[in-house]
Motif scaffolding. Structure first.
Motif, PDB file in Angstrom:
ATOM      1  N   UNK A   1       0.773  -1.307   0.149  1.00 19.48           N
ATOM      2  CA  UNK A   1       0.033   0.000   0.020  1.00 19.48           C
ATOM      3  C   UNK A   1       0.796   1.084   0.188  1.00 19.48           C
ATOM      4  N   UNK A   2       1.791   1.293   0.785  1.00 20.44           N
ATOM      5  CA  UNK A   2       2.695   2.554   0.931  1.00 20.44           C
ATOM      6  C   UNK A   2       3.486   2.835  -0.521  1.00 20.44           C
ATOM      7  N   UNK A   3       3.572   2.063  -1.386  1.00 19.64           N
ATOM      8  CA  UNK A   3       3.907   2.215  -2.556  1.00 19.64           C
ATOM      9  C   UNK A   3       3.270   3.102  -3.610  1.00 19.64           C
ATOM     10  N   UNK A   4       1.973   3.269  -3.431  1.00 23.64           N
ATOM     11  CA  UNK A   4       1.219   4.058  -4.257  1.00 23.64           C
ATOM     12  C   UNK A   4       0.063   4.757  -3.746  1.00 23.64           C
ATOM     13  N   UNK A   5      -0.411   4.622  -2.333  1.00 20.70           N
ATOM     14  CA  UNK A   5      -1.411   5.160  -1.695  1.00 20.70           C
ATOM     15  C   UNK A   5      -0.834   6.820  -1.846  1.00 20.70           C
ATOM     16  N   UNK A   6      -1.717   7.474  -2.105  1.00 23.27           N
ATOM     17  CA  UNK A   6      -1.421   9.100  -1.918  1.00 23.27           C
ATOM     18  C   UNK A   6      -0.533   9.832  -3.074  1.00 23.27           C
ATOM     19  N   UNK A   7      -0.366   8.899  -3.980  1.00 29.20           N
ATOM     20  CA  UNK A   7       0.492   9.398  -4.933  1.00 29.20           C
ATOM     21  C   UNK A   7      -0.136   9.236  -6.359  1.00 29.20           C
ATOM     22  N   UNK A   8       0.081  10.073  -7.320  1.00 29.68           N
ATOM     23  CA  UNK A   8      -0.374  10.072  -8.904  1.00 29.68           C
ATOM     24  C   UNK A   8      -0.132   8.662  -9.417  1.00 29.68           C
TER      25      UNK A   8
ATOM     26  N   UNK B   1      12.528  -4.253   7.981  1.00 31.22           N
ATOM     27  CA  UNK B   1      12.082  -3.465   8.868  1.00 31.22           C
ATOM     28  C   UNK B   1      11.289  -4.323   9.969  1.00 31.22           C
ATOM     29  N   UNK B   2      11.262  -3.920  11.048  1.00 27.65           N
ATOM     30  CA  UNK B   2      10.513  -4.822  12.224  1.00 27.65           C
ATOM     31  C   UNK B   2      11.409  -5.926  12.829  1.00 27.65           C
ATOM     32  N   UNK B   3      12.676  -6.002  12.520  1.00 30.21           N
ATOM     33  CA  UNK B   3      13.516  -7.182  12.901  1.00 30.21           C
ATOM     34  C   UNK B   3      14.463  -6.454  13.954  1.00 30.21           C
TER      35      UNK B   3
ATOM     36  N   UNK C   1      16.757   3.853  14.553  1.00 26.95           N
ATOM     37  CA  UNK C   1      17.044   4.056  13.273  1.00 26.95           C
ATOM     38  C   UNK C   1      16.231   3.404  12.293  1.00 26.95           C
ATOM     39  N   UNK C   2      15.776   2.415  12.563  1.00 28.96           N
ATOM     40  CA  UNK C   2      14.705   1.797  11.702  1.00 28.96           C
ATOM     41  C   UNK C   2      13.613   2.699  11.537  1.00 28.96           C
ATOM     42  N   UNK C   3      12.905   3.459  12.434  1.00 30.62           N
ATOM     43  CA  UNK C   3      11.925   4.613  12.266  1.00 30.62           C
ATOM     44  C   UNK C   3      12.295   5.562  11.609  1.00 30.62           C
ATOM     45  N   UNK C   4      13.714   5.816  11.158  1.00 33.59           N
ATOM     46  CA  UNK C   4      13.926   6.984  10.484  1.00 33.59           C
ATOM     47  C   UNK C   4      13.961   6.553   8.860  1.00 33.59           C
ATOM     48  N   UNK C   5      13.748   5.563   8.503  1.00 28.04           N
ATOM     49  CA  UNK C   5      13.781   5.150   7.254  1.00 28.04           C
ATOM     50  C   UNK C   5      12.482   5.681   6.466  1.00 28.04           C
ATOM     51  N   UNK C   6      12.441   5.676   5.103  1.00 26.15           N
ATOM     52  CA  UNK C   6      11.499   6.135   4.515  1.00 26.15           C
ATOM     53  C   UNK C   6      10.054   5.332   4.818  1.00 26.15           C
ATOM     54  N   UNK C   7      10.358   4.075   4.776  1.00 23.88           N
ATOM     55  CA  UNK C   7       9.376   3.168   5.225  1.00 23.88           C
ATOM     56  C   UNK C   7       9.784   2.350   6.244  1.00 23.88           C
ATOM     57  N   UNK C   8       8.611   1.951   7.478  1.00 26.14           N
ATOM     58  CA  UNK C   8       9.236   1.176   8.484  1.00 26.14           C
ATOM     59  C   UNK C   8       9.263   0.032   7.810  1.00 26.14           C
ATOM     60  N   UNK C   9       8.696  -0.624   7.104  1.00 27.09           N
ATOM     61  CA  UNK C   9       9.019  -1.915   6.262  1.00 27.09           C
ATOM     62  C   UNK C   9       8.695  -2.012   5.031  1.00 27.09           C
ATOM     63  N   UNK C  10       9.572  -2.648   4.183  1.00 28.06           N
ATOM     64  CA  UNK C  10       9.253  -2.550   2.871  1.00 28.06           C
ATOM     65  C   UNK C  10       9.765  -3.942   2.125  1.00 28.06           C
ATOM     66  N   UNK C  11       9.275  -4.450   1.112  1.00 25.53           N
ATOM     67  CA  UNK C  11       9.716  -5.558   0.435  1.00 25.53           C
ATOM     68  C   UNK C  11      10.821  -5.129  -0.717  1.00 25.53           C
ATOM     69  N   UNK C  12      11.974  -5.846  -0.857  1.00 30.92           N
ATOM     70  CA  UNK C  12      12.806  -5.544  -1.704  1.00 30.92           C
ATOM     71  C   UNK C  12      13.234  -6.630  -2.759  1.00 30.92           C
TER      72      UNK C  12
END
Length: 359
Positions: A151-158, A215-217, A224-235
């Motif tokens: 969801x964070x990859x596209x919500x609120x974005x054009x 994230x979350x590990x 420092x994790x909370x300072x990331x652009x996204x708290x959790x993400x899939x790469x």
């Protein structure tokens, strides 16, 4: 050991590629054809990102369907073995929430933290415990909630501002759960039936992970994790999985054929977590398969990637459930379950004789 039944649960209405394009922008036609996914199910509301269910609730729904098809009650189950990489909480184990939702005050619960390979590994754990006489019945479940990371990859974005590599991730994955009911003894243990054979291996030592959920590990302090652009993400390492994925498939197939003593001609159904039969078929020669065997293998592959997307832990049991319902997996069939997982390039394979009549 006999597999008495399967069950599945896919959350919400199917989200097809046209609807996803309106949310996150298009993929080029050739890329869309390459990933093979036409629709998927997400537990989030695609428009808002709100959660409509959870990993354990999907798992429970799949388990209830499998129990109904087997003619059993939850109280008949002694062991739950569940695979997921996306539990609601790090602890307690998601399987204990399934236990609670099934109304079981006490049960043996084991959880496997894995993706695509996990359900096959969980099935073998349950099979061995039943064979040892430790338990009489078992539920094996694979469940995954991937859409909350998407969801964070596209919500609120054009939609046209969404990066192409993020679109590829969005179009690839789906959520869901699938379950299998096992019983000790039964026809599957009769004389003359081949014994189940299991193999698993990680081929990713010293290699960059093909998939990393960050994230979350405990890799970094939480601040420092909370300072990331996204708290959790899939790469995803798309280039790595494209090049090395066929090698994992070929190695797993060769290993399973060698351990079981089976030839491709002996297998009636080969259940995979994803399609990509054409993608892998270029490597069949490296597996020592003749053109005849390669052609047969393509005909017996059972998968449903186009309808559910890449779902992680439930991928193999979802495909098995679909094949059983459609009649491509039939009583008496010799079935090869072969899961391929990108994380550390893991494969897990299990052979079994299918016993359950069509639901």
């Amino acid at each position: 050991m006999s597999v008495l039944s399967t069950g599945a649960h896919l959350p919400g209405d199917p989200l097809d590629n046209d609807a996803l394009e309106r949310l996150a922008g298009p993929l080029p036609d050739d890329v869309l054809a390459g990933i093979e996914v036409r629709r998927r199910h997400w537990l989030i509301d695609p428009r808002t990102g709100e959660h409509r269910t959870s990993t354990s609730r999907m798992a429970t729904a799949a388990a209830r369907q499998a129990l109904d098809r087997a003619g059993l009650e939850p109280a008949d189950i002694e062991l739950i073995v569940m695979s997921t990489a996306s539990p609601e909480h790090l602890l307690p184990a998601a399987g204990t929430y399934v236990q609670e939702q099934l109304g079981l005050d006490a049960a043996a619960v084991i959880e496997v933290r894995a993706g695509c390979a996990g359900a096959v590994q969980a099935l073998d754990i349950a099979r061995r415990l039943l064979a040892d006489g430790v338990h009489r019945t078992a539920l094996v479940i694979g469940a995954e909630s991937i859409s909350p990371l998407l969801a964070p990859l596209y919500l609120g974005r054009d939609p046209f501002d969404v990066r192409m590599r993020d679109r590829l991730t969005l179009y690839t994955f789906g959520d869901g759960a699938a379950a299998m009911v096992l019983e000790a003894g039964g026809p599957g243990s009769a004389a003359g039936r081949p014994r189940p054979v299991f193999a698993t291996r990680s081929l990713g030592g010293g290699r960059r992970p093909g998939m990393l959920i960050n994230g979350g590990g405990t890799d970094l302090p939480l601040a420092r994790q909370q300072a990331r652009e996204r708290l959790m993400e899939i790469r995803l390492d798309i280039q790595g999985t494209t090049k090395f994925g066929p090698h994992v498939f070929v190695t797993g197939l060769r290993d399973m054929l060698g351990r079981s003593g089976l030839s491709v001609a002996d297998i009636d159904a080969c259940v995979l977590p994803e399609g990509n039969a054409e993608y892998f078929s270029g490597e069949f020669d490296a597996a020592g398969l003749s053109p005849t065997d390669g052609a047969r293998l393509k005909k017996i592959i059972v998968e449903n990637l186009a309808d559910v997307g890449a779902t992680g832990s439930p991928a193999v049991p979802l495909a098995l459930d679909a094949g059983w319902r459609k009649g491509t997996v039939r009583p008496g069939d010799t079935v090869l379950l072969l899961a391929i997982e990108a994380s550390r390039y893991v494969y897990a394979g299990l052979t079994l004789t299918w016993e359950a009549p069509a639901p």
